[in-house]
Design a protein around this motif. Structure first.
Motif, PDB file in Angstrom:
ATOM      1  N   ASP A 159       0.832  -1.205   0.000  1.00 36.74           N
ATOM      2  CA  ASP A 159       0.000   0.000   0.000  1.00 36.74           C
ATOM      3  C   ASP A 159       0.867   1.256   0.000  1.00 36.74           C
ATOM      4  O   ASP A 159       0.565   2.239  -0.685  1.00 36.74           O
ATOM      5  CB  ASP A 159      -0.938   0.018   1.212  1.00 36.74           C
ATOM      6  N   GLN A 160       1.951   1.207   0.753  1.00 39.85           N
ATOM      7  CA  GLN A 160       2.840   2.361   0.869  1.00 39.85           C
ATOM      8  C   GLN A 160       3.490   2.708  -0.473  1.00 39.85           C
ATOM      9  O   GLN A 160       3.435   3.846  -0.923  1.00 39.85           O
ATOM     10  CB  GLN A 160       3.907   2.055   1.920  1.00 39.85           C
ATOM     11  N   VAL A 161       4.086   1.718  -1.133  1.00 38.55           N
ATOM     12  CA  VAL A 161       4.737   2.007  -2.410  1.00 38.55           C
ATOM     13  C   VAL A 161       3.708   2.419  -3.466  1.00 38.55           C
ATOM     14  O   VAL A 161       3.970   3.293  -4.293  1.00 38.55           O
ATOM     15  CB  VAL A 161       5.635   0.841  -2.887  1.00 38.55           C
ATOM     16  N   THR A 162       2.519   1.824  -3.413  1.00 37.35           N
ATOM     17  CA  THR A 162       1.454   2.211  -4.348  1.00 37.35           C
ATOM     18  C   THR A 162       1.067   3.668  -4.140  1.00 37.35           C
ATOM     19  O   THR A 162       0.882   4.422  -5.106  1.00 37.35           O
ATOM     20  CB  THR A 162       0.213   1.311  -4.156  1.00 37.35           C
ATOM     21  N   HIS A 163       0.971   4.068  -2.887  1.00 39.90           N
ATOM     22  CA  HIS A 163       0.632   5.451  -2.562  1.00 39.90           C
ATOM     23  C   HIS A 163       1.691   6.410  -3.123  1.00 39.90           C
ATOM     24  O   HIS A 163       1.355   7.446  -3.704  1.00 39.90           O
ATOM     25  CB  HIS A 163       0.505   5.582  -1.043  1.00 39.90           C
ATOM     26  N   TYR A 164       2.962   6.086  -2.954  1.00 36.57           N
ATOM     27  CA  TYR A 164       4.051   6.930  -3.469  1.00 36.57           C
ATOM     28  C   TYR A 164       3.971   7.060  -4.987  1.00 36.57           C
ATOM     29  O   TYR A 164       4.073   8.155  -5.541  1.00 36.57           O
ATOM     30  CB  TYR A 164       5.422   6.355  -3.115  1.00 36.57           C
ATOM     31  N   VAL A 165       3.803   5.927  -5.655  1.00 33.21           N
ATOM     32  CA  VAL A 165       3.775   5.931  -7.120  1.00 33.21           C
ATOM     33  C   VAL A 165       2.556   6.690  -7.622  1.00 33.21           C
ATOM     34  O   VAL A 165       2.673   7.529  -8.530  1.00 33.21           O
ATOM     35  CB  VAL A 165       3.809   4.478  -7.666  1.00 33.21           C
ATOM     36  N   ASP A 166       1.391   6.433  -7.038  1.00 37.89           N
ATOM     37  CA  ASP A 166       0.181   7.137  -7.466  1.00 37.89           C
ATOM     38  C   ASP A 166       0.320   8.646  -7.272  1.00 37.89           C
ATOM     39  O   ASP A 166      -0.081   9.434  -8.131  1.00 37.89           O
ATOM     40  CB  ASP A 166      -1.051   6.635  -6.698  1.00 37.89           C
ATOM     41  N   TRP A 167       0.885   9.046  -6.136  1.00 40.11           N
ATOM     42  CA  TRP A 167       1.051  10.475  -5.871  1.00 40.11           C
ATOM     43  C   TRP A 167       1.973  11.108  -6.904  1.00 40.11           C
ATOM     44  O   TRP A 167       1.664  12.158  -7.466  1.00 40.11           O
ATOM     45  CB  TRP A 167       1.605  10.697  -4.459  1.00 40.11           C
ATOM     46  N   LEU A 168       3.109  10.453  -7.193  1.00 40.06           N
ATOM     47  CA  LEU A 168       4.040  11.024  -8.162  1.00 40.06           C
ATOM     48  C   LEU A 168       3.443  11.013  -9.562  1.00 40.06           C
ATOM     49  O   LEU A 168       3.616  11.975 -10.317  1.00 40.06           O
ATOM     50  CB  LEU A 168       5.381  10.281  -8.134  1.00 40.06           C
ATOM     51  N   ARG A 169       2.687   9.984  -9.890  1.00 39.37           N
ATOM     52  CA  ARG A 169       2.033   9.942 -11.205  1.00 39.37           C
ATOM     53  C   ARG A 169       1.093  11.128 -11.388  1.00 39.37           C
ATOM     54  O   ARG A 169       0.977  11.671 -12.479  1.00 39.37           O
ATOM     55  CB  ARG A 169       1.243   8.633 -11.374  1.00 39.37           C
ATOM     56  N   SER A 170       0.434  11.524 -10.319  1.00 34.98           N
ATOM     57  CA  SER A 170      -0.499  12.652 -10.417  1.00 34.98           C
ATOM     58  C   SER A 170       0.216  13.994 -10.502  1.00 34.98           C
ATOM     59  O   SER A 170      -0.395  14.996 -10.833  1.00 34.98           O
ATOM     60  CB  SER A 170      -1.459  12.646  -9.229  1.00 34.98           C
ATOM     61  N   GLY A 221       6.221   8.212 -17.787  1.00 37.25           N
ATOM     62  CA  GLY A 221       5.366   7.579 -16.803  1.00 37.25           C
ATOM     63  C   GLY A 221       6.149   7.354 -15.523  1.00 37.25           C
ATOM     64  O   GLY A 221       7.319   7.718 -15.433  1.00 37.25           O
ATOM     65  N   VAL A 222       5.494   6.757 -14.534  1.00 38.12           N
ATOM     66  CA  VAL A 222       6.128   6.491 -13.246  1.00 38.12           C
ATOM     67  C   VAL A 222       5.986   5.003 -12.947  1.00 38.12           C
ATOM     68  O   VAL A 222       4.887   4.460 -13.004  1.00 38.12           O
ATOM     69  CB  VAL A 222       5.491   7.317 -12.105  1.00 38.12           C
ATOM     70  N   ARG A 223       7.106   4.390 -12.642  1.00 40.85           N
ATOM     71  CA  ARG A 223       7.147   2.980 -12.265  1.00 40.85           C
ATOM     72  C   ARG A 223       7.505   2.872 -10.798  1.00 40.85           C
ATOM     73  O   ARG A 223       8.080   3.793 -10.232  1.00 40.85           O
ATOM     74  CB  ARG A 223       8.197   2.252 -13.091  1.00 40.85           C
ATOM     75  N   GLY A 224       7.190   1.740 -10.204  1.00 44.65           N
ATOM     76  CA  GLY A 224       7.521   1.527  -8.798  1.00 44.65           C
ATOM     77  C   GLY A 224       8.275   0.232  -8.586  1.00 44.65           C
ATOM     78  O   GLY A 224       8.071  -0.740  -9.314  1.00 44.65           O
ATOM     79  N   LEU A 225       9.142   0.239  -7.588  1.00 40.10           N
ATOM     80  CA  LEU A 225       9.873  -0.962  -7.190  1.00 40.10           C
ATOM     81  C   LEU A 225      10.012  -0.946  -5.680  1.00 40.10           C
ATOM     82  O   LEU A 225      10.460   0.049  -5.099  1.00 40.10           O
ATOM     83  CB  LEU A 225      11.262  -0.998  -7.831  1.00 40.10           C
ATOM     84  N   LEU A 226       9.620  -2.033  -5.059  1.00 41.81           N
ATOM     85  CA  LEU A 226       9.763  -2.205  -3.624  1.00 41.81           C
ATOM     86  C   LEU A 226      10.791  -3.304  -3.408  1.00 41.81           C
ATOM     87  O   LEU A 226      10.635  -4.414  -3.910  1.00 41.81           O
ATOM     88  CB  LEU A 226       8.418  -2.607  -3.005  1.00 41.81           C
ATOM     89  N   LEU A 227      11.867  -2.982  -2.691  1.00 32.51           N
ATOM     90  CA  LEU A 227      12.894  -3.964  -2.352  1.00 32.51           C
ATOM     91  C   LEU A 227      12.724  -4.362  -0.906  1.00 32.51           C
ATOM     92  O   LEU A 227      12.666  -3.507  -0.020  1.00 32.51           O
ATOM     93  CB  LEU A 227      14.290  -3.375  -2.570  1.00 32.51           C
TER      94      LEU A 227
END
Length: 177
Positions: free
Chosen positions: A85-96, A108-114
């Motif tokens: 949820d946290q990484v999704t929130h970051y990516v969605d916010w930056l995408r907007s 576009g904006v991609r996300g990666l959680l390590l």
């Protein structure tokens, strides 16, 4: 990573200097200070979270015209739904925030959680698969290490064939050092 390296003090500087450790195609990728600063400003540390989850370490890179948000979790941490949820929130916010058609706008904006391990909770693994369709991936540190060893092992093998004197000198320095 095996020893539980601190993500903020040890892993973040390593990945900023050597983004190819995250993705071998990121050889000439720049660390994106502006996006990183925006994310950290928007998502300050939550003092009520447990210490292991509190240390936010968000990095942004810009490979192939895309902004890539990389969230580092502790190498000993098991993936949770909250992490996703946290990484999704970051990516969605930056995408907007970074939409645009200008030459400097990312495509576009991609996300990666390590994270240290994926665990085996079905709902977490299902959510992880669903996020992959939205260009948000989850990887474990052991996979990064394995890929780097394979990739650079092949390069070292070619180097042995082309310049055996280099490999001999390097091995001598390892024994002395």
């Amino acid at each position: 990573m095996r020893e539980g390296a601190h993500e903020v003090k040890e892993l973040s500087p390593l990945f900023r200097q050597h983004p190819w450790l995250i993705d071998q195609s990121w050889k000439d990728v720049d660390f994106e200070k502006t996006f990183t600063a925006l994310l950290k400003e928007q998502f300050p540390e939550d003092e009520e979270r447990p210490e292991v989850d509190r240390r936010l370490d968000i990095l942004a890179f810009r490979p192939s015209g895309y902004a890539s948000v990389v969230e580092l979790k502790h190498p000993k941490k098991t993936l949770t739904r909250e992490d996703l949820d946290q990484v999704t929130h970051y990516v969605d916010w930056l995408r907007s925030r970074v939409k645009g058609t200008g030459t400097d706008s990312p495509k576009g904006v991609r996300g990666l959680l390590l994270v240290g391990s994926l665990g085996n909770k079905a709902d977490v693994l299902t959510a992880m698969e669903r996020l992959a369709a939205s260009d948000i991936r989850v990887e474990i540190y052991a996979d990064l290490k394995k890929r780097a060893e394979e990739y650079y092992g092949e390069a070292e093998q070619r180097l042995k064939e082309i310049a055996p004197e280099y490999v001999k000198r390097r091995n001598t320095r390892r024994k002395d050092g």
